[in-house]
Design a protein around this motif. Structure first.
Motif, PDB file in Angstrom:
ATOM      1  N   ASN B  55      23.626  29.621 -43.946  1.00  0.00           N
ATOM      2  CA  ASN B  55      23.019  30.909 -43.635  1.00  0.00           C
ATOM      3  C   ASN B  55      23.884  32.031 -44.230  1.00  0.00           C
ATOM      4  OD1 ASN B  55      21.805  33.122 -42.530  1.00  0.00           O
ATOM      5  ND2 ASN B  55      21.903  32.420 -40.409  1.00  0.00           N
ATOM      6  N   PRO B  56      23.701  32.299 -45.514  1.00  0.00           N
ATOM      7  CA  PRO B  56      24.590  33.255 -46.208  1.00  0.00           C
ATOM      8  C   PRO B  56      24.650  34.624 -45.525  1.00  0.00           C
ATOM      9  CG  PRO B  56      23.182  32.115 -47.769  1.00  0.00           C
ATOM     10  CD  PRO B  56      22.699  31.715 -46.424  1.00  0.00           C
ATOM     11  N   GLU B  57      23.529  35.055 -44.963  1.00  0.00           N
ATOM     12  CA  GLU B  57      23.519  36.391 -44.361  1.00  0.00           C
ATOM     13  C   GLU B  57      24.395  36.479 -43.113  1.00  0.00           C
ATOM     14  OE1 GLU B  57      19.586  37.697 -43.625  1.00  0.00           O
ATOM     15  OE2 GLU B  57      19.080  37.846 -45.738  1.00  0.00           O
ATOM     16  N   ALA B  58      24.581  35.330 -42.462  1.00  0.00           N
ATOM     17  CA  ALA B  58      25.362  35.347 -41.222  1.00  0.00           C
ATOM     18  C   ALA B  58      26.861  35.301 -41.473  1.00  0.00           C
ATOM     19  CB  ALA B  58      24.959  34.169 -40.341  1.00  0.00           C
ATOM     20  N   ALA B  59      27.251  35.011 -42.709  1.00  0.00           N
ATOM     21  CA  ALA B  59      28.682  34.837 -43.000  1.00  0.00           C
ATOM     22  C   ALA B  59      29.476  36.107 -42.676  1.00  0.00           C
ATOM     23  CB  ALA B  59      28.876  34.430 -44.454  1.00  0.00           C
ATOM     24  N   GLY B  60      28.909  37.257 -43.000  1.00  0.00           N
ATOM     25  CA  GLY B  60      29.606  38.538 -42.752  1.00  0.00           C
ATOM     26  C   GLY B  60      29.911  38.763 -41.285  1.00  0.00           C
ATOM     27  N   PRO B  61      28.883  38.769 -40.416  1.00  0.00           N
ATOM     28  CA  PRO B  61      29.156  38.961 -38.989  1.00  0.00           C
ATOM     29  C   PRO B  61      30.088  37.906 -38.395  1.00  0.00           C
ATOM     30  CG  PRO B  61      26.812  39.217 -39.439  1.00  0.00           C
ATOM     31  CD  PRO B  61      27.447  38.761 -40.705  1.00  0.00           C
ATOM     32  N   VAL B  62      29.951  36.652 -38.851  1.00  0.00           N
ATOM     33  CA  VAL B  62      30.836  35.600 -38.326  1.00  0.00           C
ATOM     34  C   VAL B  62      32.275  35.873 -38.766  1.00  0.00           C
ATOM     35  CG1 VAL B  62      31.419  33.143 -38.478  1.00  0.00           C
ATOM     36  CG2 VAL B  62      29.040  33.841 -38.130  1.00  0.00           C
ATOM     37  N   ALA B  63      32.432  36.271 -40.033  1.00  0.00           N
ATOM     38  CA  ALA B  63      33.781  36.575 -40.527  1.00  0.00           C
ATOM     39  C   ALA B  63      34.386  37.729 -39.741  1.00  0.00           C
ATOM     40  CB  ALA B  63      33.714  36.911 -42.017  1.00  0.00           C
ATOM     41  N   GLN B  64      33.579  38.730 -39.489  1.00  0.00           N
ATOM     42  CA  GLN B  64      34.051  39.906 -38.738  1.00  0.00           C
ATOM     43  C   GLN B  64      34.522  39.494 -37.344  1.00  0.00           C
ATOM     44  OE1 GLN B  64      34.172  43.381 -39.368  1.00  0.00           O
ATOM     45  NE2 GLN B  64      34.999  43.519 -37.302  1.00  0.00           N
ATOM     46  N   ALA B  65      33.673  38.690 -36.672  1.00  0.00           N
ATOM     47  CA  ALA B  65      34.017  38.257 -35.307  1.00  0.00           C
ATOM     48  C   ALA B  65      35.247  37.356 -35.312  1.00  0.00           C
ATOM     49  CB  ALA B  65      32.832  37.537 -34.684  1.00  0.00           C
ATOM     50  N   ALA B  66      35.273  36.425 -36.268  1.00  0.00           N
ATOM     51  CA  ALA B  66      36.406  35.490 -36.338  1.00  0.00           C
ATOM     52  C   ALA B  66      37.697  36.253 -36.629  1.00  0.00           C
ATOM     53  CB  ALA B  66      36.151  34.437 -37.409  1.00  0.00           C
ATOM     54  N   TYR B  67      37.581  37.281 -37.468  1.00  0.00           N
ATOM     55  CA  TYR B  67      38.769  38.099 -37.789  1.00  0.00           C
ATOM     56  C   TYR B  67      39.277  38.791 -36.526  1.00  0.00           C
ATOM     57  CZ  TYR B  67      41.600  41.587 -40.291  1.00  0.00           C
ATOM     58  OH  TYR B  67      42.624  42.387 -40.731  1.00  0.00           O
ATOM     59  N   GLU B  68      38.347  39.393 -35.792  1.00  0.00           N
ATOM     60  CA  GLU B  68      38.722  40.139 -34.578  1.00  0.00           C
ATOM     61  C   GLU B  68      39.386  39.228 -33.547  1.00  0.00           C
ATOM     62  OE1 GLU B  68      34.925  43.056 -34.488  1.00  0.00           O
ATOM     63  OE2 GLU B  68      35.709  42.469 -32.523  1.00  0.00           O
ATOM     64  N   VAL B  69      38.708  38.106 -33.268  1.00  0.00           N
ATOM     65  CA  VAL B  69      39.226  37.197 -32.241  1.00  0.00           C
ATOM     66  C   VAL B  69      40.526  36.552 -32.726  1.00  0.00           C
ATOM     67  CG1 VAL B  69      38.746  35.136 -30.875  1.00  0.00           C
ATOM     68  CG2 VAL B  69      36.920  36.754 -31.346  1.00  0.00           C
ATOM     69  N   GLY B  70      40.522  36.130 -33.996  1.00  0.00           N
ATOM     70  CA  GLY B  70      41.710  35.499 -34.567  1.00  0.00           C
ATOM     71  C   GLY B  70      42.916  36.425 -34.497  1.00  0.00           C
ATOM     72  N   LEU B  71      42.671  37.710 -34.739  1.00  0.00           N
ATOM     73  CA  LEU B  71      43.761  38.682 -34.698  1.00  0.00           C
ATOM     74  C   LEU B  71      44.398  38.721 -33.304  1.00  0.00           C
ATOM     75  CD1 LEU B  71      45.169  40.792 -36.423  1.00  0.00           C
ATOM     76  CD2 LEU B  71      43.393  42.433 -35.813  1.00  0.00           C
ATOM     77  N   GLU B  72      43.541  38.722 -32.303  1.00  0.00           N
ATOM     78  CA  GLU B  72      44.073  38.746 -30.928  1.00  0.00           C
ATOM     79  C   GLU B  72      44.827  37.465 -30.609  1.00  0.00           C
ATOM     80  OE1 GLU B  72      41.924  40.578 -27.614  1.00  0.00           O
ATOM     81  OE2 GLU B  72      40.218  40.755 -28.970  1.00  0.00           O
TER      82      GLU B  72
END
Lengths: 527, 358
Positions: B55-72
C-alpha cells in the motif's frame, strides 16, 4: 412503640464509622498506556473533557511553545506573599494559586469562544507566532495557516482582501449576477489571522469591518457567507501609530487586547537551543490538543452553561454604572450621559470644567471619557464564563471577572488622562498601564459596593425582583403600595444631594418600575 | 543503508522530522543521534518497506508514526542495544510487519499502543511477553479492524500473565467475535523453547463452545476455560481439596519484591502481602499472578486471618512452618517461614483441575 421494641431497636447508623477503602479495580485499557504518549487510549484527545483539553493546550504553549511567560493573571487561594521593591515601591506578588499568562490565556479563550483578539506590542515579540499557533490548534496545517494569514499593507485593496471577479466573466457577462467571484481562501477559515491590521487603508478597513461584524463579504452584489471564526489581529502600535488610523467601528469589534510583554534575557539559553535545534513550535503541536470544528462548537455550548451568580453580576452592574453618567451633559434626566456630550461635539475640557462639586478623585466616572457599550458588557460576560470554564468551575467567581475585565476594556474605556485621579501619588503610572488601572478601578468599585453594603441592603434589587415575579393578580392596593415605596426611596436618596453614576442608574431603574406599575394601575382602574 | 522509499519520506518532511527530534532531545537530553539513526535503519525502514510494497500511499503516515513512536522509545532507551528488555524490539521486528493492515489503518494508535503493552508485559515479573507476541501474530489476520486487533491484544495480555486485568479483559472479550476471542486465548502450537509458555499443542476450540468457555472463565478463577487445553480431568487425587496452582513472589536479593518472608492480610476480598515495611496487592488466577504496590489506606484496612491451614491443603515441607493463611472464595494463599514465595491454591469449584496448574 412498645417498651420491648425500644430495647430491641438497633442503631441504623454505623456505630464507629470508618471510610472503607474501595476495592481496587484494574482496567485493561491501561495496557496501552505507558512510555509512548498519544496511544489508542488517549487517541487524539477526543476522550478528554474539553476543559481539560483546553488546559492541556494552555500548558503546552506555556511550557513548550513560548519562552519567558509572564504570569500576570493572578489567582490566590490564600493571601499571597508580596514584596515591595525600589524607590517607587513596586510590588512583586507571588500568587498562591495557579496563575496564568494573559498572552497565552486570552488568545486561547478567544479561540474557544470564537471571538476577536488583538495582539499589540513591539515587533518580534511573538504576536504573529502566537496567532499562528491558534490556527494550528484549530486543526489547520501550518502552511495553510501561514498562507491564509492576511498581511496588512498600505496598498491593500478590497480585492486583495476579499477576492476578484473572474476576468473572463467581466468581459462576457450580460448581467452582474453572471460575474463569478474568486473569493480569497482566508474567508472560509475558522481561525482568521490579520497581521498588522493598522496598516490597512481606511477604505479596505470598511470592507474588513463587514466581514468582522456581520460575517459575510460582498463584491459586486455577490455575497459570500463566512463560517463562525476566531479572529486574531496584530498591531505594532495600537495608539494610531500604524500607517492608517484604525476606524473606530473596527476597533470596537475587537473583543480583547493582549500586550506582548518584553522578553526576559534570563531565558536566552532557551532561545539559543531553539535556534540550534531549529524548533518551530507551530510545527510540533501535539495532536491531542488540536480541536475539531465539532469540538469548538461544543466548547462554546459548554462555556455558555457556566453560571454567572447574582452576587458577581451585581458587582459588574455597579462597576458599569460608574462611567456613563455625566450630570452636566443634559437637562433631561435620561440624557445626562457622556454619550450625549460626545454626540453634540462638546469639548471634553469644557464639559469637565462645568462639572459639579463631586469628589473627582472618589468618583470613578471622572477617570473616563466614556461609558461601557452593551457589546463590551456582553464580551465581559463571555470571557468571564470562558475563564471560569477554563479553570474547571461551574460558575464565574468575582476574581474571574476582575482578571478578565482589563483585557476586554483595554481600549473600550477611554482614560481621561487629565483627571485628578491620575495626579495623585502612586496613580501616575496608570496613565500608561491600562491593565493595572482597570484592575484598580474595579477594586475601588468593589470597595465602594462593600461600603454601601449592597450585597445585603439593595432596595432597588428587591423592588426589581418583586417586579420580576409578574403583575398577574397583583391587587390595586399592592401596586399603590409599591409605587409609594419607589417614590419614598427616591425622596430619601434625593436628600443626599450628590448624584453619582450608580445612583443615576438606580434612579432610572426606579423610574422604569414606577412607569410599569403606573400603567398597570391605570389598566386596573379602567377595567 | 535506508531504502529509497523511506529516504524520500524523510526528505519530504525533513523540517518536521528534525523539529520533532530537536524537541525530543530537549525533553530527553540523553537521546543519542546514532542510536536513533540505527533504529530508523534497522527497524523502521523494513516496516515502511513492507507497508509500501502492498500500500504505497500508506507508507508516509506509517513512517511518520513509526518515527514519532520510535523517537520516544529510543529517547527512553526502551529499544536498541541499551534496552531493558527485548520485547518492544521484537514487537516491531516480528509482529508489526505481520499486522501491517492494522498498522496501515491506524499507524500512531497501533504502534504506540502495542509498544506500551509490550513494555508493560516485559516489566511485570511472571508475565509472558513472548507468548503475547505469538498471540498477536496469530490474531492479526483474524481481526477485521485495528480496533478489534487491539482489543484482542488486551485479552491476550490477560492470558499471558496480567491477572489483574481479568474482569475488564473478559468484558472486552465479550465485544469480540467468538472466533477472535478464542484465538486471543489460545495458540495452536507451543512456543518453541520457552519453558514459561503455557500453550499446549491442541487444536483451536470450536467457536460454538465460546459461550460455555466464557462462562467457565467467569465462574472459575483457576480454570483456563479451554477444556484444559485438551487434557482430561482424570488422575485427580482428591477433587474436594484445594489444589496448589502457583508459587509466586521471590526474595528481593534474587530479583523479587520481598526483603523478608512475606505475610498475608485480607481486605475487601482482596489479598495483600506485607514484607518489611512494604505491602502489595496480589492478584492471581489461572493465567498469572501480579503484585501492585498497596496504598497506606489499603494496608491499614487489611487484617490477617487466623493462620489455620484449611482441611485438605497439602503444604510442601520446604516452606517451613506456616506463617500466614488467607482464604478467599476462590483462593487459599499460604506463606511459610522458609520461603519468600506465596503459595496459591484453587478452592474446589473454581477450576484448578488437572492441567490447569502451571
Amino acid at each position: 412503640m412498645a417498651l420491648r421494641d425500644l430495647f430491641q431497636r438497633l442503631s441504623q447508623a454505623p456505630t464507629n464509622p470508618h471510610t472503607a477503602p474501595v476495592s481496587r479495580q484494574f482496567d485493561v485499557a491501561d495496557l496501552y498506556r505507558g512510555p509512548v504518549s498519544d496511544t489508542a487510549a488517549t487517541g487524539t484527545g477526543g476522550g478528554l473533557p474539553l476543559d481539560e483539553k483546553l488546559r492541556q493546550a494552555y500548558f503546552w504553549i506555556v511550557n513548550t511553545a513560548i519562552i519567558s511567560p509572564h504570569y500576570d493573571v493572578e489567582y490566590n487561594t490564600e493571601p499571597p506573599r508580596s514584596f515591595v521593591l525600589g524607590d517607587s515601591k513596586s510590588r512583586l506578588t507571588l500568587p498562591s494559586s495557579q496563575s496564568y499568562s494573559s498572552f497565552v490565556l486570552l488568545p486561547l479563550l478567544t479561540f474557544a469562544t470564537r471571538r476577536k483578539c488583538l495582539f499589540i506590542g513591539g515587533p518580534g515579540r511573538g504576536k504573529t507566532a502566537s496567532a499562528l499557533l491558534m490556527g494550528v490548534l484549530g486543526g489547520y496545517p501550518v502552511r495553510e495557516v501561514r498562507r491564509a494569514m492576511l498581511h496588512g499593507h498600505p496598498q491593500m485593496t478590497i480585492a486583495d482582501l476579499l477576492g476578484n471577479p473572474l476576468p473572463a466573466d467581466l468581459v462576457n457577462a450580460q448581467d452582474i449576477k453572471d460575474i463569478r467571484i474568486a473569493w480569497r481562501g482566508w474567508l472560509d477559515m475558522r481561525v482568521k489571522i490579520i497581521d498588522e491590521y493598522n496598516r490597512i487603508p481606511t477604505r479596505t478597513q470598511s470592507a474588513l469591518l463587514t466581514v468582522m461584524g456581520d460575517n459575510y463579504a460582498e463584491i459586486m452584489d455577490h455575497i459570500h457567507e463566512c463560517p463562525e471564526a476566531a479572529w486574531f489581529l496584530t498591531a505594532n502600535d495600537d495608539q494610531g501609530g500604524g500607517t492608517y488610523q484604525v476606524i473606530e467601528a473596527l476597533r470596537d469589534r475587537i473583543d480583547v487586547v493582549v500586550q506582548a510583554l518584553a522578553f526576559n534575557p534570563r531565558f536566552l539559553s532557551d532561545l539559543v537551543t531553539r535556534i540550534e535545534e531549529r524548533i518551530r513550535p507551530e510545527e510540533v503541536v501535539p495532536k491531542q490538543i488540536i480541536f475539531t470544528e465539532t469540538e469548538i462548537d461544543r466548547l462554546q455550548d459548554e462555556i455558555r452553561t457556566v453560571a454567572l451568580p447574582v452576587q458577581v453580576r451585581r458587582r459588574l452592574e455597579f462597576f458599569t454604572s460608574q462611567f456613563e453618567f455625566c450630570e452636566v451633559a443634559g437637562e433631561q434626566f435620561e440624557y445626562k450621559t457622556k454619550d450625549t456630550a460626545r454626540l453634540a461635539g462638546v469639548e471634553w475640557a469644557t464639559l469637565t470644567a462645568r462639572d459639579t462639586g463631586r469628589d473627582k478623585i472618589k468618583d470613578l466616572g471622572c477617570q473616563t471619557r466614556n461609558g461601557l457599550s452593551v457589546r463590551a458588557l456582553m464580551t465581559i460576560i463571555h470571557y468571564a464564563k470562558a475563564i471560569a470554564y477554563f479553570r474547571g468551575n461551574p460558575e464565574v467567581e468575582l476574581e474571574d471577572l476582575r482578571q478578565i475585565l482589563p483585557f476586554v476594556l483595554f481600549d473600550k474605556l477611554v482614560q481621561d488622562v487629565d483627571a485628578p485621579f491620575f495626579e495623585s501619588p502612586g496613580n501616575t503610572a496608570f496613565r500608561s498601564d491600562r491593565v493595572g488601572w482597570l484592575r484598580r478601578v474595579f477594586d475601588l468599585s468593589c470597595a465602594e459596593y462593600d461600603r454601601l453594603n449592597l450585597d445585603r441592603d439593595d432596595p432597588v434589587a428587591q423592588l426589581a425582583s418583586e417586579f420580576r415575579l409578574g403583575l398577574d393578580g397583583v391587587a390595586e392596593s399592592e401596586v399603590a403600595s409599591r409605587l409609594v415605596r419607589i417614590e419614598r426611596l427616591i425622596t430619601d436618596w434625593a436628600r443626599g444631594n450628590k448624584l453619582y453614576g450608580h445612583l443615576y442608574d438606580d434612579m432610572l431603574k426606579l423610574k422604569y418600575l414606577h412607569q410599569r406599575y403606573t400603567n398597570y394601575l391605570r389598566w386596573l382602574k379602567s377595567r | 543503508m535506508i531504502s529509497a522509499v523511506f529516504t524520500a519520506i524523510l526528505k519530504s518532511g525533513r523540517e518536521e522530522f528534525n523539529a520533532q527530534y530537536a524537541l525530543a532531545k530537549k525533553q530527553f537530553p540523553a537521546l543519542e543521534a546514532e542510536a536513533f539513526s540505527n533504529f530508523l535503519q534497522a527497524t523502521v525502514d523494513p516496516l515502511v518497506a513492507t507497508v509500501h510494497s502492498t500500500n504505497p500511499e500508506a507508507a508516509g503516515p506509517v513512517a511518520q508514526a513509526a518515527y514519532e513512536v520510535g523517537l520516544e522509545l529510543v529517547a527512553q532507551r526502551l529499544v536498541g542495544a541499551q534496552a531493558r528488555h527485548p520485547w518492544i524490539q521484537q514487537l516491531w521486528d516480528e509482529v508489526l510487519p505481520v499486522a501491517e493492515q492494522h498498522v496501515t489503518a491506524a499507524p500512531r494508535e497501533v504502534i504506540g499502543a502495542l509498544s506500551n503493552a509490550a513494555h508493560q508485559l516485559g516489566s511485570v515479573p511472571g508475565a509472558r511477553p513472548r507468548d503475547w507476541l505469538a498471540l498477536l501474530t496469530h490474531v492479526a489476520p483474524l481481526s477485521d479492524s485495528a480496533g478489534s486487533f487491539l482489543k484482542a491484544g488486551q485479552v491476550a495480555a490477560w492470558r499471558c500473565g496480567l491477572a489483574h486485568y481479568r474482569e475488564s479483559a473478559l468484558a472486552v472479550a465479550d465485544t469480540l467475535p467468538p472466533a477472535l476471542a478464542l484465538a486471543a486465548l489460545t495458540v495452536p502450537g507451543k512456543v518453541n523453547g520457552d519453558p514459561a509458555s503455557h500453550f499446549a499443542e491442541s487444536p483451536a476450540p470450536d467457536t460454538a463452545t465460546w459461550p460455555e468457555i466464557r462462562q467457565r472463565l467467569q465462574d472459575e478463577r483457576w480454570t483456563r476455560g479451554l477444556g484444559n487445553n485438551g487434557r482430561n480431568h482424570s488422575g485427580r487425587s482428591d477433587p474436594s481439596a484445594p489444589r496448589l496452582m502457583r508459587r509466586t513472589g521471590a526474595f528481593r536479593g534474587f530479583g523479587g519484591l520481598f526483603p523478608e518472608p512475606p505475610r498475608l492480610v485480607v481486605a475487601q476480598d482482596q489479598l495483600y502481602v506485607r514484607s518489611g515495611n512494604d505491602g502489595w496487592l496480589l492478584t492471581a488466577d489461572a493465567f498469572g499472578a501480579t503484585f501492585h504496590r498497596a496504598t497506606l489506606e489499603e494496608l491499614a484496612a487489611a487484617r490477617p486471618q487466623i493462620p489455620q491451614v484449611p482441611a485438605g491443603v497439602e503444604v510442601p515441607e520446604d516452606i517451613g512452618p506456616v506463617t500466614s493463611v488467607a482464604r478467599l472464595d476462590h483462593t487459599v494463599a499460604i506463606t511459610g517461614a522458609l520461603t519468600h514465595a506465596v503459595l496459591l491454591y484453587a478452592v474446589p469449584g473454581h477450576g484448578g483441575e488437572e492441567g490447569d496448574e502451571p
